[in-house]
Design a protein around this motif. Structure first.
Motif, PDB file in Angstrom:
ATOM      1  N   LEU A   8       5.114  -4.112  -5.263  1.00 21.60           N
ATOM      2  CA  LEU A   8       5.801  -5.215  -5.342  1.00 21.60           C
ATOM      3  C   LEU A   8       6.137  -5.897  -6.804  1.00 21.60           C
ATOM      4  CD1 LEU A   8       7.390  -7.348  -3.176  1.00 21.60           C
ATOM      5  CD2 LEU A   8       5.163  -8.703  -3.189  1.00 21.60           C
ATOM      6  N   LEU A   9       5.384  -6.219  -7.852  1.00 23.61           N
ATOM      7  CA  LEU A   9       5.922  -5.997  -9.109  1.00 23.61           C
ATOM      8  C   LEU A   9       7.157  -5.558  -9.267  1.00 23.61           C
ATOM      9  CD1 LEU A   9       3.238  -8.224 -10.664  1.00 23.61           C
ATOM     10  CD2 LEU A   9       4.690  -9.301  -9.737  1.00 23.61           C
ATOM     11  N   ILE A  10       6.728  -3.771  -8.966  1.00 24.80           N
ATOM     12  CA  ILE A  10       7.060  -2.861 -10.195  1.00 24.80           C
ATOM     13  C   ILE A  10       8.783  -3.038  -8.986  1.00 24.80           C
ATOM     14  CG2 ILE A  10       8.018  -0.981 -10.480  1.00 24.80           C
ATOM     15  CD1 ILE A  10       4.353  -0.350 -10.887  1.00 24.80           C
ATOM     16  N   ALA A  11       9.132  -2.900  -8.305  1.00 22.34           N
ATOM     17  CA  ALA A  11       9.749  -3.331  -7.431  1.00 22.34           C
ATOM     18  C   ALA A  11      10.888  -4.531  -7.675  1.00 22.34           C
ATOM     19  CB  ALA A  11       9.529  -3.025  -5.864  1.00 22.34           C
ATOM     20  N   ILE A  12      10.411  -5.630  -7.525  1.00 21.68           N
ATOM     21  CA  ILE A  12      11.735  -6.851  -8.105  1.00 21.68           C
ATOM     22  C   ILE A  12      11.651  -6.709  -9.336  1.00 21.68           C
ATOM     23  CG2 ILE A  12      11.215  -8.953  -8.931  1.00 21.68           C
ATOM     24  CD1 ILE A  12       8.795  -9.144  -5.786  1.00 21.68           C
ATOM     25  N   ALA A  13      10.775  -5.824 -10.027  1.00 16.18           N
ATOM     26  CA  ALA A  13      10.874  -5.496 -11.993  1.00 16.18           C
ATOM     27  C   ALA A  13      12.417  -4.777 -11.372  1.00 16.18           C
ATOM     28  CB  ALA A  13       9.907  -5.004 -12.263  1.00 16.18           C
ATOM     29  N   GLY A  14      12.498  -4.123 -10.824  1.00 17.99           N
ATOM     30  CA  GLY A  14      13.616  -2.904 -10.871  1.00 17.99           C
ATOM     31  C   GLY A  14      14.977  -3.760 -10.572  1.00 17.99           C
ATOM     32  N   VAL A  15      14.206  -4.462  -8.966  1.00 20.85           N
ATOM     33  CA  VAL A  15      15.715  -5.142  -8.716  1.00 20.85           C
ATOM     34  C   VAL A  15      16.301  -5.919  -9.290  1.00 20.85           C
ATOM     35  CG1 VAL A  15      16.454  -6.851  -7.087  1.00 20.85           C
ATOM     36  CG2 VAL A  15      14.962  -4.926  -6.105  1.00 20.85           C
TER      37      VAL A  15
END
Length: 123
Positions: A8-15
């Motif tokens: 989730l942290l990686i996905a949010i960082a990407g967004v």
């Protein structure tokens, strides 16, 4: 739970990174609201790598990472989201969304600092 939080942290960082680049591009070409877009984009681009770093720390059982990630992620989304809502819709997300988001971001960074002095989990 750790694996879900990590992804989730990686996905949010990407967004946040993608939205930051898009916001910066808008700010570079817009005649109206360019300062709001630049500010929102800057916040997104600063916090995207921070969230990636927190994802790495999560794998190391760093105690405060979940709270820090929540603060940085939620705070950045509120702050930048409010500024972009003003541009796109001509109105705020809700009253005081940007100041609340900024306060939550500050708290997230303070949790990062606190986590550095707390012992790791299990010690």
């Amino acid at each position: 739970m750790t694996e879900i939080a990590h992804r989730l942290l990686i996905a949010i960082a990407g967004v946040f990174g993608a939205a930051g680049v898009a916001g910066a591009a808008y700010a570079a070409h817009a005649t109206a609201n360019s300062m709001l877009a630049a500010t929102a984009a800057g916040m997104l681009l600063v916090h995207a790598p921070a969230l990636l770093a927190l994802a790495i720390l999560l794998r190391q059982d760093w105690r405060a990472v979940g709270f820090a990630g929540l603060g940085l992620g939620l705070g950045t989304a509120l702050f930048s989201g409010d500024l972009f809502a003003r541009i796109l819709f001509g109105d705020r997300l809700f009253a005081n969304a940007a100041p609340i988001g900024g306060t939550v971001m500050i708290a997230g960074w303070l949790i990062v600092a606190l986590g550095a002095i707390l012992p790791p989990k299990g010690r």
